[in-house]
Design a protein around this motif. Structure first.
Motif: not given
Ligand code: UDP
Length: 239
Positions: A1-12
């Motif tokens: 899980m990323r710090i801001d809950n993004r998927k691995n292929d999701e940009k900010r």
């Protein structure tokens, strides 16, 4: 899980405020997550010295970070002295933009790009490129409206995004927390035809494989494509 809950292929999330300032011919505030950069484009009716008489124009860029843009206060550049990182980044920005400009069509003038980071949370050089491209095109639109050029002298759209390997996983658009512990760190700059303009890739903690490289490039391509879409909507007045 990323710090801001993004998927691995999701940009900010990206937000672009066009015509952010009143004086330059092109100006945007670009926000990619918590990273915020003001990108401006000023037209000067004089080309670079080495191009005088050639009929060709020039595009050049400068990059800087405000003291309060980083977690600990970053000292201002004094006496025109810049750190090596800023010089490296501004040359990258200039090269990336020049790669899509038809200098003959631009004519003997210079577009000065300034990228000033007001808040840094990773990916400031890639946000600078993506935002500066929009500011540059806005300045070109102004030149056209003034009757100084006939067409917008670009051959494509340029966008850039970071990718990296964190905890063994390839990820798109790293924030500072991810960037600071990336095993592999890469910046991908592409045009809207899916062609590469520049790739900066470093095995920071260990060498990386061709397979990892291909995974990172695929992520970068996805991100750049999405950013190109945003750019097109803005410069074509659909945003
Ligand atoms: N950074 C910082 N102070 C500096 C340089 C970098 O705090 O003097 C942080 C900032 O958040 C920046 C990140 O480290 O975005 C990554 O820096 P890098 O040199 O990789 O460039 P960037 O990812 O911003 O293009």
């Amino acid at each position: 899980m990323r710090i801001d809950n993004r998927k691995n292929d999701e940009k900010r999330p990206i937000r672009v405020t066009n015509n952010y300032l009143m004086h330059p011919q092109g100006s945007v505030l670009i926000e990619t997550g918590n990273t915020k950069v003001i990108c401006t484009a000023f037209v000067e009716e004089e080309t670079a010295r080495h191009l005088k008489g050639s009929g060709q124009g020039w595009v050049t860029a400068e990059y800087s970070m405000l003291p309060a843009s980083t977690m600990t206060r970053k000292k201002r550049d004094k006496g025109g002295k810049q750190d090596g990182r800023s010089v490296e980044i501004q040359r990258l920005i200039g090269r990336a933009l020049r790669s899509v400009v038809n200098m003959q069509e631009l004519g003997e003038r210079t577009i000065w790009i300034d990228c000033d980071v007001i808040q840094a949370d990773g990916g400031t050089r890639t946000a600078s490129i993506t935002g500066a491209f929009i500011a540059m095109v806005e300045a070109m639109k102004w030149l056209k409206s003034e009757g100084l050029i006939e067409t917008i002298p670009i051959t494509g759209y340029v966008s850039a995004i970071s990718v990296g390997v964190i905890d063994g996983e390839p990820m798109l658009d790293l924030c500072y927390e991810e960037d600071s512990r990336a095993i592999v760190d890469m910046n991908v700059i592409m045009n809207d035809k899916g062609e590469y303009i520049e790739i900066q890739g470093t095995g920071e903690e260990r060498p990386f494989s061709k397979e990892e490289l291909n995974q990172l490039l695929a992520l970068g391509e996805k991100g750049c494509k999405e950013l190109n879409q945003v750019q097109m909507e803005i410069v074509n007045g659909e945003g």
